[in-house]
Motif scaffolding. Structure first.
Motif, short mmCIF file in Angstrom:
data_model
loop_
_atom_site.label_atom_id
_atom_site.label_comp_id
_atom_site.label_asym_id
_atom_site.label_seq_id
_atom_site.Cartn_x
_atom_site.Cartn_y
_atom_site.Cartn_z
N GLU A 58 0.82 -1.22 0.00
CA GLU A 58 0.00 0.00 0.00
C GLU A 58 0.85 1.27 0.00
O GLU A 58 0.56 2.23 -0.71
CB GLU A 58 -0.92 -0.01 1.23
N ILE A 59 1.91 1.27 0.80
CA ILE A 59 2.79 2.44 0.85
C ILE A 59 3.46 2.66 -0.50
O ILE A 59 3.55 3.80 -1.00
CB ILE A 59 3.85 2.28 1.96
N THR A 60 3.92 1.58 -1.11
CA THR A 60 4.56 1.68 -2.43
C THR A 60 3.56 2.13 -3.49
O THR A 60 3.88 2.98 -4.33
CB THR A 60 5.17 0.32 -2.82
N GLU A 61 2.37 1.57 -3.45
CA GLU A 61 1.32 1.94 -4.40
C GLU A 61 1.00 3.44 -4.29
O GLU A 61 0.90 4.14 -5.32
CB GLU A 61 0.07 1.11 -4.13
N ASP A 62 0.86 3.93 -3.08
CA ASP A 62 0.54 5.34 -2.86
C ASP A 62 1.68 6.24 -3.35
O ASP A 62 1.45 7.30 -3.95
CB ASP A 62 0.27 5.61 -1.39
N LEU A 63 2.91 5.82 -3.09
CA LEU A 63 4.08 6.59 -3.52
C LEU A 63 4.15 6.69 -5.04
O LEU A 63 4.34 7.77 -5.60
CB LEU A 63 5.36 5.95 -2.98
N TYR A 64 3.96 5.56 -5.71
CA TYR A 64 4.02 5.55 -7.17
C TYR A 64 2.84 6.33 -7.77
O TYR A 64 3.00 7.01 -8.78
CB TYR A 64 4.03 4.10 -7.67
N ALA A 65 1.68 6.22 -7.14
CA ALA A 65 0.51 6.97 -7.63
C ALA A 65 0.76 8.48 -7.48
O ALA A 65 0.43 9.26 -8.38
CB ALA A 65 -0.73 6.56 -6.86
N GLN A 66 1.33 8.88 -6.36
CA GLN A 66 1.59 10.28 -6.10
C GLN A 66 2.49 10.89 -7.17
O GLN A 66 2.31 12.04 -7.58
CB GLN A 66 2.26 10.43 -4.72
N HIS A 67 3.46 10.09 -7.64
CA HIS A 67 4.42 10.58 -8.64
C HIS A 67 4.06 10.14 -10.06
O HIS A 67 4.88 10.30 -10.97
CB HIS A 67 5.83 10.11 -8.28
N LYS A 68 2.85 9.58 -10.21
CA LYS A 68 2.36 9.14 -11.54
C LYS A 68 3.33 8.15 -12.20
O LYS A 68 3.65 8.28 -13.39
CB LYS A 68 2.12 10.36 -12.44
N LEU A 69 3.74 7.15 -11.42
CA LEU A 69 4.71 6.16 -11.91
C LEU A 69 4.09 4.78 -12.12
O LEU A 69 4.79 3.86 -12.55
CB LEU A 69 5.87 6.04 -10.91
#
Length: 214
Positions: A199-210
């Motif tokens: 979840e933390i990784t998913e949120d991080l990647y979503a935040q940076h549009k990755l």
């Protein structure tokens, strides 16, 4: 029974993913890779036909280990620091993959997607009825996650492989933590940490549009 170097150990996966999270809720790369090495042994225990996923995971692990052993190793201490460093220095191909096909961000995204499948699969094993078919649990988990990123020929091969999986209780006993009940308890302990890391990784990647990196 002694645990060989190549034998899957759910306990080792639990310890690794538990050690992933820092006090700041950042995801440490080294224990993440250790957890993945355990999951590779898990994939290998499912049979040779799963090698199309496990071999790719090994390649991705080795690429990120290369960054951790480089002069820029501190930039790859956590997934958060890796994303910040690579984006700040133009090391991620956001629209194409010709210049940096093996960037840390792109490489880890492939592991992240596969982790979602394994997370769903293990959770399905834990919560399913005793007579549930492992093949159905695995295929449902795959179709809800990793299948979205695989070409048709890979998806077809995966479905064939899933049908060869043993019954649920036999499967749980093969997790090398004791009885079926002990395996269920260990899954109950491990999955919250795997889910949190995901979840933390998913949120991080979503935040940076990755999340859609080519």
């Amino acid at each position: 029974m002694a645990e060989g170097a190549d034998m899957f150990s759910l306990r080792e996966v639990l310890v690794a993913f538990k050690g992933c999270l820092s006090e700041q809720q950042e995801v440490r790369v080294d224990p993440y890779l250790e957890g993945w090495k355990g999951l590779v042994r898990f994939l290998n225990s499912l049979g040779a036909i799963f090698s199309f996923i496990s071999k790719d995971a090994v390649t991705k692990i080795q690429i990120i280990e290369g960054y951790r052993n480089s002069d820029q190793r501190e930039k790859y201490l956590t997934i958060q620091s890796m994303v910040e460093y690579e984006l700040s220095n133009g090391l991620v191909d956001l629209d194409k993959r010709s210049e940096h096909p093996d960037s840390g961000c792109r490489t880890l995204l492939r592991l992240h997607r596969a982790l979602h499948w394994l997370q769903l699969f293990l959770e399905g094993l834990r919560t399913a009825k005793e007579d549930a078919k492992t093949s159905v649990i695995c295929s449902d988990s795959y179709n809800a996650s990793l299948a979205n990123y695989h070409p048709w020929i890979i998806r077809k091969a995966a479905m064939v492989a899933f049908y060869a999986l043993p019954p649920r209780n036999t499967f749980l006993e093969n997790m090398n933590v004791g009885t079926t009940e002990e395996a269920m308890a260990m899954l109950g302990d491990a999955l919250p940490f795997i889910c949190k890391v995901y979840e933390i990784t998913e949120d991080l990647y979503a935040q940076h549009k990755l999340l859609g990196l080519p």
